[in-house]
Design a protein around this motif. Structure first.
Motif, PDB file in Angstrom:
ATOM      1  N   ARG A  55       0.880  -1.171   0.000  1.00 22.96           N
ATOM      2  CA  ARG A  55       0.000   0.000   0.000  1.00 22.96           C
ATOM      3  C   ARG A  55       0.909   1.211   0.000  1.00 22.96           C
ATOM      4  N   THR A  56       0.433   2.308  -0.543  1.00 19.85           N
ATOM      5  CA  THR A  56       1.292   3.491  -0.623  1.00 19.85           C
ATOM      6  C   THR A  56       0.559   4.753  -0.197  1.00 19.85           C
ATOM      7  N   VAL A  57       1.377   5.712   0.242  1.00 13.34           N
ATOM      8  CA  VAL A  57       0.911   7.059   0.535  1.00 13.34           C
ATOM      9  C   VAL A  57       1.886   7.994  -0.161  1.00 13.34           C
ATOM     10  N   GLN A  58       1.357   8.821  -1.064  1.00 11.23           N
ATOM     11  CA  GLN A  58       2.212   9.801  -1.722  1.00 11.23           C
ATOM     12  C   GLN A  58       2.069  11.137  -1.016  1.00 11.23           C
ATOM     13  N   LEU A  65      -1.885   7.917   6.203  1.00 10.22           N
ATOM     14  CA  LEU A  65      -1.172   6.802   6.816  1.00 10.22           C
ATOM     15  C   LEU A  65      -1.882   6.346   8.084  1.00 10.22           C
ATOM     16  N   GLN A  66      -2.363   7.295   8.861  1.00 14.05           N
ATOM     17  CA  GLN A  66      -3.097   7.001  10.098  1.00 14.05           C
ATOM     18  C   GLN A  66      -4.318   6.126   9.808  1.00 14.05           C
ATOM     19  N   GLU A  67      -5.034   6.429   8.747  1.00 13.59           N
ATOM     20  CA  GLU A  67      -6.206   5.640   8.368  1.00 13.59           C
ATOM     21  C   GLU A  67      -5.815   4.203   8.016  1.00 13.59           C
ATOM     22  N   ILE A  68      -4.681   4.056   7.346  1.00 15.86           N
ATOM     23  CA  ILE A  68      -4.245   2.726   6.910  1.00 15.86           C
ATOM     24  C   ILE A  68      -3.783   1.873   8.088  1.00 15.86           C
ATOM     25  N   VAL A  69      -2.966   2.450   8.978  1.00 12.67           N
ATOM     26  CA  VAL A  69      -2.387   1.651  10.069  1.00 12.67           C
ATOM     27  C   VAL A  69      -3.285   1.570  11.300  1.00 12.67           C
ATOM     28  N   ILE A 122      -3.619   3.735  13.758  1.00 13.10           N
ATOM     29  CA  ILE A 122      -2.961   4.275  14.949  1.00 13.10           C
ATOM     30  C   ILE A 122      -3.089   5.797  14.900  1.00 13.10           C
ATOM     31  N   ASN A 123      -3.382   6.407  16.049  1.00 13.25           N
ATOM     32  CA  ASN A 123      -3.466   7.854  16.113  1.00 13.25           C
ATOM     33  C   ASN A 123      -2.076   8.443  15.924  1.00 13.25           C
ATOM     34  N   LEU A 124      -1.839   9.080  14.785  1.00  9.06           N
ATOM     35  CA  LEU A 124      -0.522   9.612  14.471  1.00  9.06           C
ATOM     36  C   LEU A 124      -0.443  11.129  14.533  1.00  9.06           C
ATOM     37  N   LEU A 125      -1.592  11.797  14.642  1.00  9.29           N
ATOM     38  CA  LEU A 125      -1.596  13.258  14.576  1.00  9.29           C
ATOM     39  C   LEU A 125      -1.989  13.953  15.871  1.00  9.29           C
ATOM     40  N   GLU A 126      -2.970  13.436  16.553  1.00 14.07           N
ATOM     41  CA  GLU A 126      -3.492  14.126  17.735  1.00 14.07           C
ATOM     42  C   GLU A 126      -2.822  13.645  19.016  1.00 14.07           C
ATOM     43  N   GLN A 127      -2.779  14.512  20.000  1.00 16.78           N
ATOM     44  CA  GLN A 127      -2.201  14.139  21.302  1.00 16.78           C
ATOM     45  C   GLN A 127      -3.188  13.317  22.038  1.00 16.78           C
TER      46      GLN A 127
END
Length: 149
Positions: free
Chosen positions: A122-125, A138-142, A144-149
């Motif tokens: 899978r890719t994210v450009q 990427l957060q949607e794919i994996v 895992i919360n990657l952006l918010e605290q």
């Protein structure tokens, strides 16, 4: 009349590392995302097209201490192959011990993403330097919360 030929220096001497050091700043969105991905127990790899900064071929253009930030680090200048050559992706998969369908590849160049997709990843450009949008994807794919605290 004779002319002395101009002095020539290798490309890396002309460019001087300071040019590349300013380019190699770490994106805060991706730096945080990589930390969170690793904390969640997933593996990370840095697969970079780079080159040597010195004639001795000992210093390369890469972020500081990449081995502390990623599980696997693959530099094209050290491997002798570059993206989008499928061989360098396969090397990353081998070092991670993963199958393509278990991986997500992130890159700013479409041609590099196309190769990863052809191999089954899978890719994210990262389009137009918009790292925050890419990290959100990427957060949607994996999952895992990657952006918010």
């Amino acid at each position: 009349m004779t002319c002395k030929p101009p002095e020539t220096k290798p490309f890396f001497e002309l460019m001087k590392p300071k040019v590349f050091e300013s380019h190699l700043t770490t994106c805060p969105h991706f730096a945080e995302a990589v930390k969170r991905i690793r904390v969640a127990g997933l593996q990370t790899a840095l697969l970079t097209n780079n080159f040597f900064k010195d004639a001795a071929r000992s210093e390369s253009t890469i972020i500081e201490k990449p081995e502390e930030k990623f599980d696997v680090v693959i530099e094209s200048c050290r491997e002798g192959i570059r993206k989008p050559d499928p061989e360098i992706y396969e090397l990353a998969l081998k070092k991670l011990g993963r199958k393509p369908e278990e991986c997500v590849f992130v890159d700013d160049l479409l041609k590099n993403c196309v190769t990863a997709e052809q191999l089954g990843m899978r890719t994210v450009q990262v389009k137009g330097g918009d790292a925050k949008t890419a990290v959100a994807e990427l957060q949607e794919i994996v999952g895992i919360n990657l952006l918010e605290q």
